[in-house]
Write a protein that holds these residues in place. Structure first.
Motif, PDB file in Angstrom:
ATOM      1  N   PRO A 100      -5.005 -10.211  -2.911  1.00 43.02           N
ATOM      2  CA  PRO A 100      -5.953 -10.071  -4.021  1.00 43.02           C
ATOM      3  C   PRO A 100      -7.390  -9.848  -3.523  1.00 43.02           C
ATOM      4  N   VAL A 101      -7.667  -8.653  -3.068  1.00 48.21           N
ATOM      5  CA  VAL A 101      -8.990  -8.317  -2.545  1.00 48.21           C
ATOM      6  C   VAL A 101      -9.546  -7.128  -3.317  1.00 48.21           C
ATOM      7  N   GLY A 102     -10.788  -6.817  -3.093  1.00 51.69           N
ATOM      8  CA  GLY A 102     -11.440  -5.725  -3.794  1.00 51.69           C
ATOM      9  C   GLY A 102     -10.971  -4.361  -3.308  1.00 51.69           C
ATOM     10  N   ASN A 103     -11.368  -3.333  -4.048  1.00 50.94           N
ATOM     11  CA  ASN A 103     -10.922  -1.984  -3.727  1.00 50.94           C
ATOM     12  C   ASN A 103     -11.432  -1.486  -2.383  1.00 50.94           C
ATOM     13  N   ASN A 104     -12.619  -1.951  -1.968  1.00 51.80           N
ATOM     14  CA  ASN A 104     -13.155  -1.511  -0.671  1.00 51.80           C
ATOM     15  C   ASN A 104     -12.238  -1.942   0.471  1.00 51.80           C
ATOM     16  N   LEU A 105     -11.791  -3.201   0.422  1.00 51.26           N
ATOM     17  CA  LEU A 105     -10.887  -3.694   1.459  1.00 51.26           C
ATOM     18  C   LEU A 105      -9.490  -3.118   1.283  1.00 51.26           C
ATOM     19  N   ASN A 106      -9.110  -2.902   0.030  1.00 52.86           N
ATOM     20  CA  ASN A 106      -7.800  -2.296  -0.238  1.00 52.86           C
ATOM     21  C   ASN A 106      -7.668  -0.911   0.375  1.00 52.86           C
TER      22      ASN A 106
END
Length: 449
Positions: free
Chosen positions: A104-110
């Motif tokens: 469950p991480v943000g789109n940048n890390l995704n």
């Protein structure tokens, strides 16, 4: 070419073979579902992650690269250590890959974790490419060998079929209204929940392999299962020096890779022609599921009607070629685009092609015996994944359009018919096993399961 030594021993089939086939097939299904997760929800993924069509196709290439990287080591692992070690490694990599996608991480890390997860999942798929014919030869009698191989391989189509339906159902297509986009953040959460489920299934499969997955039975199911194969290096040299290997390998790699990439990216290819994300998903789902069921029928026919594999494949690819051509003629409006005919030609072409392609692996193993099934299947899969990646890379060329993949799949289907017609097949394993299997058909113990 001479076969290796064969020890005289009792032949017997074991009921546990169906459990083993179920485990590897479920892993194959899951791995392919993870690999093909994004194309069926292309319009939604482009909005959430700010992707383009090229990024959608790259999501498939990451998995292909992973498979290519691990394929050659996987051939050695299956050959030297057996299927248990290979499947332990593969299910572990699939579990790690799906876990990275579920974080469950943000789109940048995704944007970093998703490619890494897809790459690791692709590595986990290497055992599917290498192990299908190995498992069927090791555990199944000649009368069930093609059936087991095809069941294992078409389970990948089941995984791909499920994402065509589950993906668009869980992650709906964004709706454009007055130049604005109606969108719900819940769709991103739904995609993440799917990743949790896939990760849990991967872990359960890993536990299943740890619990029980022997390399081979105490008693072989056939004479050739107990026949010494050529060594890894000798087998590889023998295969690459045989013209019949390249005859089959190039035909298999080109046609299968183009068809697989075309089917998986159907939403991207068909969207310019007014086909919605959900509609393309149902079309591909129907074709993939139909191909799975039809593949099982063809495999049983191959097991029942010995030495007719080439004829069966030629007939199916010929019919598929006609349907592909009709489908294309409707797209370019040469033939009137009747709604029912549009669906029928697409689905029928997929059913015929998906059903026949897995038999490439079996006919290759028959013609190159006593080269190890791991070597043959591994080489075929390597060429297939390279071909698929090259096909997808071509789609990244700016302005190339989306019509050419349809022509490509038609041409490669036609190529399969021509190449198979020119191929002079042999059935080396069957020539050894068939007299034995016929004499054992009357043995009730041999047919207990």
């Amino acid at each position: 070419m001479t076969t290796g030594s064969t020890q005289v021993t009792e032949l017997r089939v074991h009921g546990v073979r169906w459990y083993l086939l179920s485990v590897v097939s479920l892993h194959c299904c899951l791995q392919n579902a993870v690999w093909a997760a994004f194309p069926p929800i292309a319009q939604s993924a482009k909005l959430v992650y700010d992707w383009t069509d090229s990024d959608i196709n790259m999501s498939l290439i990451y998995g292909n690269i992973g498979t290519i990287v691990l394929l050659l080591p996987m051939i050695w692992i299956v050959f030297a250590k057996g299927m248990r070690t290979a499947l332990l490694l593969s299910t572990f990599l699939t579990a790690i890959g799906t876990a990275l996608k579920a974080l469950p991480v943000g789109n940048n890390l995704n944007s970093w974790l998703i490619p890494i997860g897809l790459f690791l999942n692709g590595c986990g798929g290497a055992v599917t490419s290498v192990g299908a014919t190995v498992l069927s030869e090791t555990w199944f009698p000649p009368s069930q060998r093609a059936t087991a191989t095809v069941f294992y391989l078409v389970s990948a189509a089941v995984g791909g079929a499920l994402v065509f339906i589950v993906g668009p159902a869980v992650v709906p297509e964004p709706i454009a209204l007055c130049d604005n986009i109606t969108w719900s953040k819940k769709s991103n959460c739904s995609e993440q929940n799917k990743s949790y489920i896939k990760c849990s299934l991967a872990v359960l499969l890993l536990i299943s392999v740890i619990f029980h997955f022997p390399n081979k039975p105490l008693h072989p199911p056939s004479v050739t299962a107990n026949t010494q194969r050529l060594g890894l290096r000798e087998g590889a040299r023998t295969a690459v020096r045989e013209l019949r290997f390249w005859h089959l390998a190039l035909c298999c790699a080109i046609s299968t890779s183009v068809y697989g990439a075309w089917l998986t990216t159907a939403e991207v290819v068909l969207h310019p022609f007014g086909i919605s994300q959900k509609e393309a998903g149902w079309m591909s789902f129907s074709g993939a599921i139909g191909g799975t069921l039809f593949g099982m029928v063809l495999s049983r026919l191959s097991d029942i009607f010995h030495r007719k594999m080439k004829v069966i494949m030629m007939a199916m690819f010929s019919i598929a070629t006609v349907f592909f051509l009709l489908f294309i003629l409707m797209l370019i409006e040469v033939v009137p685009n009747e709604h029912w005919l549009f669906y029928f030609t697409y689905i029928a072409a997929c059913v015929m092609t998906s059903g026949a392609q897995p038999l490439y692996y079996e006919i290759a193993c028959e013609n190159l015996f006593p080269v190890s099934e791991a070597v043959i299947s591994g080489f075929l899969a390597f060429l297939l994944n390279v071909g698929s990646s090259l096909f997808l890379l071509v789609t990244l060329i700016p302005g190339i359009g989306t019509m050419w993949p349809n022509w490509a799949v038609f041409v490669t289907s036609l190529l399969s018919v021509v190449v198979l017609y020119l191929f002079k097949e042999e059935y080396r394993r069957m020539d050894i096993d068939l007299p034995v299997s016929q004499s054992e058909d009357s043995d009730p113990e041999h047919n207990r399961f």
